[in-house]
Write an enzyme that holds these catalytic residues in place. Sequence first.
Site, PDB file in Angstrom:
ATOM      1  CG  ASP A   1      42.362  22.513  23.192  1.00 23.99           C
ATOM      2  OD1 ASP A   1      42.672  21.722  22.276  1.00 23.99           O
ATOM      3  OD2 ASP A   1      43.193  23.038  23.947  1.00 23.99           O
TER       4      ASP A   1
ATOM      5  NE  ARG B   1      49.059  15.227  26.846  1.00 20.24           N
ATOM      6  CZ  ARG B   1      49.877  15.623  27.814  1.00 20.24           C
ATOM      7  NH1 ARG B   1      50.588  14.736  28.481  1.00 20.24           N
ATOM      8  NH2 ARG B   1      49.999  16.891  28.142  1.00 20.24           N
TER       9      ARG B   1
ATOM     10  CB  SER C   1      53.152  21.456  31.388  1.00 21.87           C
ATOM     11  OG  SER C   1      52.277  21.702  30.343  1.00 21.87           O
TER      12      SER C   1
ATOM     13  CG  ASP D   1      48.207  18.917  21.282  1.00 17.94           C
ATOM     14  OD1 ASP D   1      49.183  18.978  20.520  1.00 17.94           O
ATOM     15  OD2 ASP D   1      48.311  19.067  22.509  1.00 17.94           O
TER      16      ASP D   1
ATOM     17  N   GLY E   1      59.091  24.228  12.809  1.00 18.00           N
ATOM     18  CA  GLY E   1      58.517  23.486  13.920  1.00 18.00           C
ATOM     19  C   GLY E   1      59.149  23.926  15.228  1.00 18.00           C
TER      20      GLY E   1
END
Length: 406
Positions: A119, A251, A367, A179, A237
């Site tokens: 991130d 999201r 979450s 993400d 996946g």
Amino acid sequence: MEKTVFSNHLEITDREMETALDYASSAVLANLKDFKDKFQKAYSEDGFYHPIENDYWTCGFWTGEVWLAYEYAKAHAVKNLTDGSVVPDAAEALKEAGEVQVESFLHRIDEKIEVDHHDMGFLYSPSCVAAYKLIGSKKGKEAAIKAADQLITRFHPVGEFIQAWGPMNAPENYRLIIDCLLNLPLLYWASEETGDPKYQEIAEKHIHTAVANVIREDYSTWHTFFFNMETGAPDHGATCQGYRDGSAWARGQAWGIYGMALAYRYTGREEYIEIFRHVTEYFLQHLPEDLVPYWDLEFTSGNEQPRDSSSASIAACGMLEMVKYLPKEERGYYVTIAKQLLKAVYDTCAVRDFTKSNGLVLHSTYSNHSPYNTCDHKGVDECNSWGDYFYMEALTRLTKDWEQYW
Ligand code: GLY
């Protein structure tokens, strides 16, 4: 492809956008008393963020809000939320706070504090790249390049992807997540600034692998995707924060929308435009009546499940990015949808009273644990740091010619 049209929904007006940004900037300024040396936690508790050290993946969003408020304050008066008076030197106060936080980000990357994950873009683009672009911050530039160096250490040449979480080279960690598409602009920026193509080359490979695997045939998306450690072949996946494997985490789908817009911006690959259209269409088709997404797109109107308002703001930002590259006749469609989503967020989720919440946007979900997913249960039906940030970004995109942080 038939595109979804919301004929009974209003768009946010210019005046509402002005009011929304005015409140948001005032709230960010008011929050500096608690969050100048400290950062906002990823999510509010009963509507209130508490201070944390700069040690979580979300801290860049708070600094991003400070920079967006700074941009607003340079052109507008910012009010004191208690008595409505104009705050003198608001832009200067915001700039100073932004610079203090950039120092903190430089320290964080120098000391390698909680940076062993992918991130780096979420952390360093809205904080340090923004500071460099807005005020020429040398420390911001140094920190962001170091963050890009850190990010590329997570690239697996076997499989050609950036590993999201956990120690490298363990089968249970050998995966990417959707993400990450938002972490890649940092790499393109680093190549541009340093002249070294290595960052961009890795970003390009990761995008290619991600697009080939996380987008399903019906254009819903996997949150995470595993690869075979020996061969690099795609394996399977799985969800982490979605309701179940095979559903579409709201999201994640929104990261996909914004991610495809950014992927096109940086690669110029025409096929990404078509994927953007389809991924967006899937998102829109699965929205409830009031246009505020449930946390997973499996749930639709009439459900008691929590919402994730942040997904609407992220999706709106993605559409507003993509319209820059679309044929003229298509632009109006996505701007209208973005404004309808923002109207829904503004009407039903925007905080209007600082004594009730120190955040900006309610009804977001970080979450939500289900019997079928692997995430912790936290930040459900609260404000979330990125929900606040992307709400401000979308409003900024709509009200000025914005040089983006991503
Ligand atoms: N990137 C993690 C999340 O969206 O919650």
